[in-house]
Enzyme design. Structure first.
Site, PDB file in Angstrom:
ATOM      1  N   HIS A   1       1.754   4.383  -2.938  1.00 41.61           N
ATOM      2  CA  HIS A   1       1.860   5.845  -2.794  1.00 41.61           C
ATOM      3  C   HIS A   1       3.220   6.315  -3.301  1.00 41.61           C
ATOM      4  CE1 HIS A   1      -1.803   6.852  -0.717  1.00 41.61           C
ATOM      5  NE2 HIS A   1      -1.546   6.110   0.339  1.00 41.61           N
TER       6      HIS A   1
ATOM      7  N   HIS B   1       3.551   6.733  -6.928  1.00 44.27           N
ATOM      8  CA  HIS B   1       2.872   7.952  -7.385  1.00 44.27           C
ATOM      9  C   HIS B   1       3.867   9.116  -7.395  1.00 44.27           C
ATOM     10  CE1 HIS B   1      -1.402   9.964  -7.263  1.00 44.27           C
ATOM     11  NE2 HIS B   1      -0.799  10.111  -8.424  1.00 44.27           N
TER      12      HIS B   1
ATOM     13  N   HIS C   1       0.837  -1.211   0.000  1.00 48.42           N
ATOM     14  CA  HIS C   1       0.000   0.000   0.000  1.00 48.42           C
ATOM     15  C   HIS C   1       0.871   1.260   0.000  1.00 48.42           C
ATOM     16  CE1 HIS C   1      -3.663   2.359   1.229  1.00 48.42           C
ATOM     17  NE2 HIS C   1      -2.710   3.163   1.684  1.00 48.42           N
ATOM     18  N   GLU C   2       1.784   1.344   0.961  1.00 51.71           N
ATOM     19  CA  GLU C   2       2.623   2.545   1.049  1.00 51.71           C
ATOM     20  C   GLU C   2       3.542   2.674  -0.167  1.00 51.71           C
ATOM     21  OE1 GLU C   2       1.792   4.733   3.042  1.00 51.71           O
ATOM     22  OE2 GLU C   2       0.503   3.472   4.270  1.00 51.71           O
TER      23      GLU C   2
END
Length: 688
Positions: free
Chosen positions: A482, A485, A478-479
């Site tokens: 990010h 991105h 999940h992290e």
């Protein structure tokens, strides 16, 4: 070696202050705590000078001499404050927290000085008013719109006396938010459960007991010590057979900021909610949620409320059925008459083991931290052609931190990546992604980003490496989503780069990457036994898939309850609320499964909405799940490592940041708007 020293240094000159010198990478080894306040103060003055030059220019306002100049002003301040506030989250101490309290009002005042600068706004408005006549790129149009709204939405059109009122509110909110976070961290660090009777450890895995023993030894204490840090708290609640000790831990965890002492957050919660409402009213909005959501995909509190209630309608019957099954199971197993919150994780784990013959202790040997890191890097390589090479040449703020040079398939530098994985006293709980520097292009020179992820994962012990639970594996993915991105950002302007997007869009890259954790093709790349190097057996992979919807109704209800609590503080006039706990209980009525625990209160430690940026935005997690389920369905149709789909996702989502409206970008990637049915099917809440 800790790099934040406590010795006193008087009158540090800017020439000797490493934060005020030019640096490519954060100069952690040279930074002393006393450098921060003078550096921030001087950087504010430098930024003020830059702003004044723009505001007082005698030339006709243009996009270049006003909007672009404004965008790139305050670079030094941005770099210094990013280092400072990132350390305040990941490696803080009492001195840093004191400085944070001192500089936050200065920064709040400075932001207001910009927004409420009449001459500056006049120039910005002059450019905005002629936007249809200007030949601007799509990104430039977005930047112009964003800059104008930053002024118009934050008081530039208010009369002077109202602007002063706004300044005072912002100053108070800044201080209250900091104090809220400091109290939560102090509460987390203050509590420990010391066990000296080995019988009380019944049910706990050996590796977990070993870690607790090491914690006790590090504190010169007997027995075993368990804390409220996630890698300690969650396994204890999941495996400890002693129900009274689970109760003690659960109440301590749920009572953070709710003890009526100097660390109590009830007054902070009430003040923050009321000040946010006053601020929104001052700016002409009905509530804080109306103000926030005007710049979100959801647009209005009414739409968010409708979205949450639609999901509630689908999830509640499933959740109630799952809860009844869990209650029946606990009664059969241990003659438990009434299921309490401290029973949830324990009996859910037992039921999961019974239904799927699967538990984290079977899985953990296949998820050695270093292997999972290699795995997420391999997934990024297969999808986006990235390579991660660990380097010791970049300075770190703590020995636990790992640093990597990120390159593309042609060997060109793409980013610098920091990763910080384990809990420690100076680090707040949870997991997050942040940046020390954004990607942007200035004077035809591209600056690449410095991206960081911070987690709180299970530590290695004397006999075992860091072995992750499956939940920790998905958290890392999940992290890292990010982080991608930020890493793959390809824009001109820093405020539109990477994760600088609408808040209910920012979770798409993170949540979509979690899906690879459940796929055989991806798991085979990294899930290998830490002792034998044997690949994870396919039967375990199948069990992971089968169990992915386990208690999905209850999990959905839990997330919805958080979103509804958030709206209950921010989508109303909170002026008459004087009892935090009573208000919270009302907000939880529609989603309640377990009996209330009088000693506990969630709001007083709900850092996402009272310290982080999720106020009136917690619904974003479920909103983004709709997007990620729909997006991953596209990957599965073409193959989870489809280069074609990955390129579309990179070129239309990851690299584009906030340069266009999120729905425009999403439709360009997917070819259509997202379908909520994809999420409901994946969650097992409707038939496939």
């Amino acid at each position: 070696m800790l790099i934040l020293f406590s010795k006193k240094i008087e009158g540090i000159m800017s020439t000797n202050n490493p934060l005020l010198q030019d640096f490519k990478f954060a100069p952690f080894s040279k930074i002393e705590t006393e450098h921060f306040k003078p550096a921030i103060t001087e950087a504010i003055q430098l930024a003020k000078s830059e702003i004044e030059n723009i505001a007082s220019a005698e030339t006709e306002p243009s996009f270049e001499n006003t909007i672009e100049e404004l965008e790139f002003s305050g670079e030094k301040l941005d770099r210094v404050t990013s280092i400072f506030f990132n350390l305040n989250s990941a490696e803080t101490n009492a001195e840093i927290q004191k400085i944070a309290q001192e500089v936050s009002p200065l920064l709040s005042e400075f932001r207001n000085d910009i927004i409420l600068n009449e001459a500056l706004f006049k120039r910005v408005k002059a450019v905005y008013d002629q936007k249809d006549q200007l030949e601007l790129t799509t990104e430039q149009k977005t930047l112009l719109d964003k800059k104008y709204k930053a002024f118009s939405r934050n008081g530039a059109n208010l009369p002077k006396e109202k602007q002063e009122e706004l300044r005072e509110i912002d100053k108070q909110l800044s201080a209250l938010s900091l104090n809220f976070g400091e109290n939560v961290l102090a509460e987390t660090n203050k509590f420990e459960l010391q066990i000296t009777n080995e019988e009380d450890l019944d049910g706990l895995p050996e590796s977990f007991k070993e870690e607790a023993k090491a914690v006790a030894e590090s504190r010169d204490k007997e027995g075993w010590i368990f804390t409220l840090d996630y890698p300690s708290y969650i396994p204890f609640m999941k495996y400890a057979k002693n129900r009274e000790l689970r109760k003690k831990m659960a109440i301590a965890f749920g009572a953070k900021g709710f003890h009526g002492d100097e660390l109590d957050n009830q007054e902070n919660v009430l003040k923050i909610a009321k000040l946010r409402f006053q601020r929104a009213q001052l700016l002409g909005f009905e509530t804080h949620a109306h103000f926030v959501l005007q710049e979100r995909m959801a647009e209005t509190p009414e739409k968010v409320d409708s979205f949450l209630n639609e999901l509630l309608e689908k999830a509640k019957p499933a959740a109630e059925k799952e809860f009844a099954a869990l209650e029946e199971f606990a009664k059969e197993l241990d003659n438990i008459d009434r299921l309490e919150k401290w029973d949830s994780a324990y009996y859910s784990e037992k039921l999961k083991q019974k239904l799927f013959n699967l538990d984290d202790e079977k899985l953990k040997p296949y998820f050695k931290l270093e292997n999972v890191i290699d795995g997420v890097f391999t997934v990024a390589s297969k999808l986006y052609g990235l390579q991660f090479n660990e380097t010791e040449e970049i300075e770190k703020y703590h020995p636990d931190v790992k640093t990597y040079n990120v390159t593309d398939e042609n060997g060109y530098d793409v980013a610098l990546f920091y990763a910080d994985f384990h809990p420690r006293p100076g680090k707040r709980g949870g997991a997050w992604m942040t940046e020390y520097k954004s990607q942007y292009v200035k004077n035809k020179k591209e600056e690449r980003p410095h991206v960081s992820i911070v987690c709180n994962f299970t530590k290695p012990t004397k006999s075992e490496p860091s072995l992750l639970t499956f939940n920790e594996v998905t958290t890392l993915f999940h992290e890292f989503g990010h982080a991608l991105h930020g890493i793959l950002a390809n824009t001109v302007y820093p405020s539109l780069s990477g994760p600088n997007v609408y808040w209910d869009f920012v979770e798409l890259p993170s949540q979509v990457l979690e899906n690879w954790c459940y796929e055989k093709e991806a798991l085979q790349l990294f899930a290998k036994h830490y002792k034998t190097d044997e690949a994870i057996p396919m039967e375990l992979v199948e069990k992971i898939k089968e169990s992915s919807n386990f208690q999905e109704g209850m999990q959905t209800l839990r997330q919805l309850s958080f979103g509804m609590l958030d709206l209950s503080w921010h989508a109303i006039n909170p002026s008459d609320i004087d009892d935090v706990k009573m208000h919270e209980n009302k907000a939880f009525e529609a989603t309640k499964l377990y009996p209330d625990v009088p000693e506990n209160c969630m709001s007083t430690a709900f850092s996402h909405i009272f310290q982080g940026g999720y106020s009136a935005g917690y619904y974003s997690y479920k909103w983004a799940e709709v997007l990620d389920a729909d997006a991953f369905e596209y990957f599965k149709e073409q193959g989870i490592f489809s280069k074609e789909v990955a390129d579309k996702f990179k070129n239309n989502i990851l690299s584009m940041g906030g340069t266009e409206h999120p729905m425009t970008l999403y439709k360009r990637f997917r070819g259509k708007e997202p379908q909520p049915d994809a999420l409901l099917k994946r969650a097992g809440l409707i038939e496939k």
